[in-house]
Design an enzyme around this catalytic site. Structure first.
Site, PDB file in Angstrom:
ATOM      1  CG  PHE A 371      -2.267  -1.204   0.961  1.00 47.53           C
ATOM      2  CD1 PHE A 371      -3.182  -0.945   0.320  1.00 47.53           C
ATOM      3  CD2 PHE A 371      -1.656  -2.487   1.688  1.00 47.53           C
ATOM      4  CE1 PHE A 371      -4.090  -1.733   0.328  1.00 47.53           C
ATOM      5  CE2 PHE A 371      -2.717  -3.429   1.518  1.00 47.53           C
ATOM      6  CZ  PHE A 371      -3.999  -3.146   0.865  1.00 47.53           C
ATOM      7  CD  GLU A 372       1.456   6.502   2.499  1.00 52.05           C
ATOM      8  OE1 GLU A 372       0.891   7.156   1.752  1.00 52.05           O
ATOM      9  OE2 GLU A 372       1.147   6.265   3.755  1.00 52.05           O
ATOM     10  CD  GLN A 373       8.094  -1.236   0.896  1.00 54.31           C
ATOM     11  OE1 GLN A 373       9.241  -1.750   1.359  1.00 54.31           O
ATOM     12  NE2 GLN A 373       7.357  -2.100   0.452  1.00 54.31           N
TER      13      GLN A 373
END
Length: 535
Positions: A371-373
């Site tokens: 998702f959000e890295q």
């Protein structure tokens, strides 16, 4: 001046090439999967020297891959030029495992290769590898693989090549839908492209799967809807019967005709490690010279069906890549060599202005998050290479860590990270996931931890020599010191260890910051250096 072209022409992860010519300019589009922005487009005027010019899918309206599994995202784009526009069709694959794929096919257009590229037009979701064919009468046709979700004994789910007319004035496909080609006995028929020559419609497809049995086959018909007769000498291109060929897994191709009428074929390939069928650089792009026979069929100019590592070009000398590339992050835009994972909101994961002269990463979700890295990296394109960076980072606790990473996907990475130990020291820690699918078990070498001086930058480095990866570090004016044992770089590959087939990208080297507490701890990288050594 030598006109020999050495393969591959696009080294490092650059699979599924689609090529088109506009005047004297050639463009190749390649798959980017979960890496953002989507689709790489390289430009050349001589077929030998290529330069990355754009990644057109760069905003949320065109592409949002948050939640896409590993090796999903952009599959097999097709780039063409007609009616004063560039046309790009692509799949955003939302699911990998199971009977269904959920691959959405879209079309975007642009007056210039650099853009502006339009918002996408939804086409279909019947299967991946879409390709748009512009016929001589002005009609436009979409071909794509039909994905058969049914489980059938002795069969595969590649259900033939579908053909459907695209009405651009209405921005949609129109019926009927034709299944024009079931494939050959090699099965796994995908990657279709159509061409028209001398009254024939020629259909080029990839077959055999994208592993070591991959191949290019062809068929032709007097009518676009078929029936199609197969090439008498199929496969036209393959490495499956030539295990010593440096270019393995040859397949998934596209054709281009030069201004002087010569025909070239670009195709994916990989260069596995010696004596080990693992390809850390992923699937790359090579080129072959072709000839049309008196019988109207296309064949390799050098004979046979195995790819050549060197071919005759069109009269330009091929330049060797730079030995060293250093990025100082002095500008407000990210250097073009780098990409990040999945998100269309890069401002959430990095900034080039908040700490001038640095790339600031904001620690986000865990390493391997879909998702959000906060991970910014470039491709490994040589089996002998190194990467270095300088990091300023003051973690509060073990939930915050940042550093230098070699990353294939969430099951395959080696990470040298600055974090905080239980006793309050700022330390260097080695974190690896050695292809432990589906568990994702981490190897954390506590015995190799190094205590760092606080409030002082640390330099981090790694060296890769074929399958051996060694991390190193330095602080102050001290020289480089190795840390930990030599790690297995071969695991960071398509073939890997736990899954013999099924991943499609390549190893990336870059900078990462993670803060699984949600506090968004910043990590500042002063520069990044990549060195490549002879293959």
């Amino acid at each position: 001046m030598s006109d020999a072209i050495q393969n591959p022409i696009l080294a490092g992860f650059n699979p599924d090439p689609s090529i088109c010519r506009v005047g004297d300019d050639y463009y190749i589009a390649t798959s980017t999967f979960e890496w953002y922005p989507g689709v790489q487009i390289h430009h050349s005027r001589d077929l030998a020297n290529w330069r990355l010019v754009t990644r057109p899918l760069n905003r949320a309206a065109q592409l949002d891959m948050r939640g896409n599994p590993d090796s999903c995202g952009i599959w097999a784009p097709c780039l063409s030029y007609a009616d004063g526009l560039f046309w790009l069709v692509y799949t955003d694959m939302k699911r990998y495992e199971g009977n269904f794929k959920d691959g959405r096919n879209y079309l975007v257009t642009a007056p210039f290769i650099e853009g502006p590229w339009s918002d996408p037009i939804y086409l279909n979701a019947s299967g991946f590898d879409p390709s748009l064919f512009h016929d001589t009468d002005g009609r436009k046709w979409l071909v794509n693989l039909q994905w058969d979700y049914r489980q059938r004994e002795g069969g595969d789910r590649f259900g033939g090549i579908l053909l459907q007319e695209y009405a651009h004035e209405h921005q949609r496909l129109v019926r009927p839908i034709h299944n024009i080609f079931a494939g050959t006995e090699m099965k796994l028929t995908e990657g279709p492209h159509l061409y028209r020559r001398d009254g024939w419609y020629h259909l080029l497809v990839a077959e055999g799967g994208t592993g070591y049995d991959h191949a290019v086959t062809m068929a032709r018909s007097r009518h676009i809807t078929g029936p199609y007769e197969v090439h008498p000498d199929n496969p036209v291109l393959t490495s499956k019967d030539d295990p010593d060929n440096p270019l393995q897994r040859a397949g998934h191709a596209d054709l281009v005709t030069t201004r002087t009428g010569e025909t070239y074929l670009v195709h994916l390939c990989s260069r596995p490690l010696p004596d080990l069928r693992r390809s850390p650089m992923g699937r790359e792009t090579a080129i072959q010279k072709m000839e049309w026979g008196d019988d109207g069929w296309l064949r390799l100019a050098h004979g046979g069906n195995a790819p050549a590592t060197e071919i005759v070009g069109i009269g330009a000398s091929q330049q060797a890549p730079a030995v060293e590339e250093t990025y100082d992050f002095a500008n407000a835009t990210l250097p073009r060599a780098f990409q990040w994972l999945r998100t269309p909101q890069p401002e959430r994961i990095f900034s080039l202005t908040e700490c001038p002269g640095h790339l600031r990463l904001f620690g986000r979700e865990s390493v391997g998050s879909w998702f959000e890295q906060a991970l910014v990296a470039l491709r490994q394109d040589s089996l002998h290479c190194s990467a270095e960076t300088e990091l300023e980072f003051e973690p509060d606790d073990l939930q915050q860590f940042a550093g230098l990473i070699a990353y294939y996907n969430r099951f395959k990475f080696h990470y040298l990270a600055v974090t905080r130990s239980d006793d309050g020291n700022k330390v260097l820690s080695l974190i690896s996931c050695n292809d432990d699918w589906p568990n994702g078990r981490l190897d954390i070498a506590d015995e190799d931890e190094v205590v760092l001086e606080p409030d002082i930058p640390v330099r981090l480095g790694l060296d890769i020599h074929q399958r051996r990866l060694q991390f190193r570090y330095a602080q102050n004016d001290d020289g480089w010191q190795p840390i930990g044992p030599a790690l297995d770089a071969s695991l960071l590959s398509d073939e890997g260890n736990g899954r013999a087939h099924g991943y499609f990208t390549g190893n990336f080297l870059g900078m990462a910051a993670h803060d699984i507490s949600g506090r968004g701890a910043p990590a500042d990288f002063a520069w990044f250096r990549y060195r490549r050594k002879p293959y």
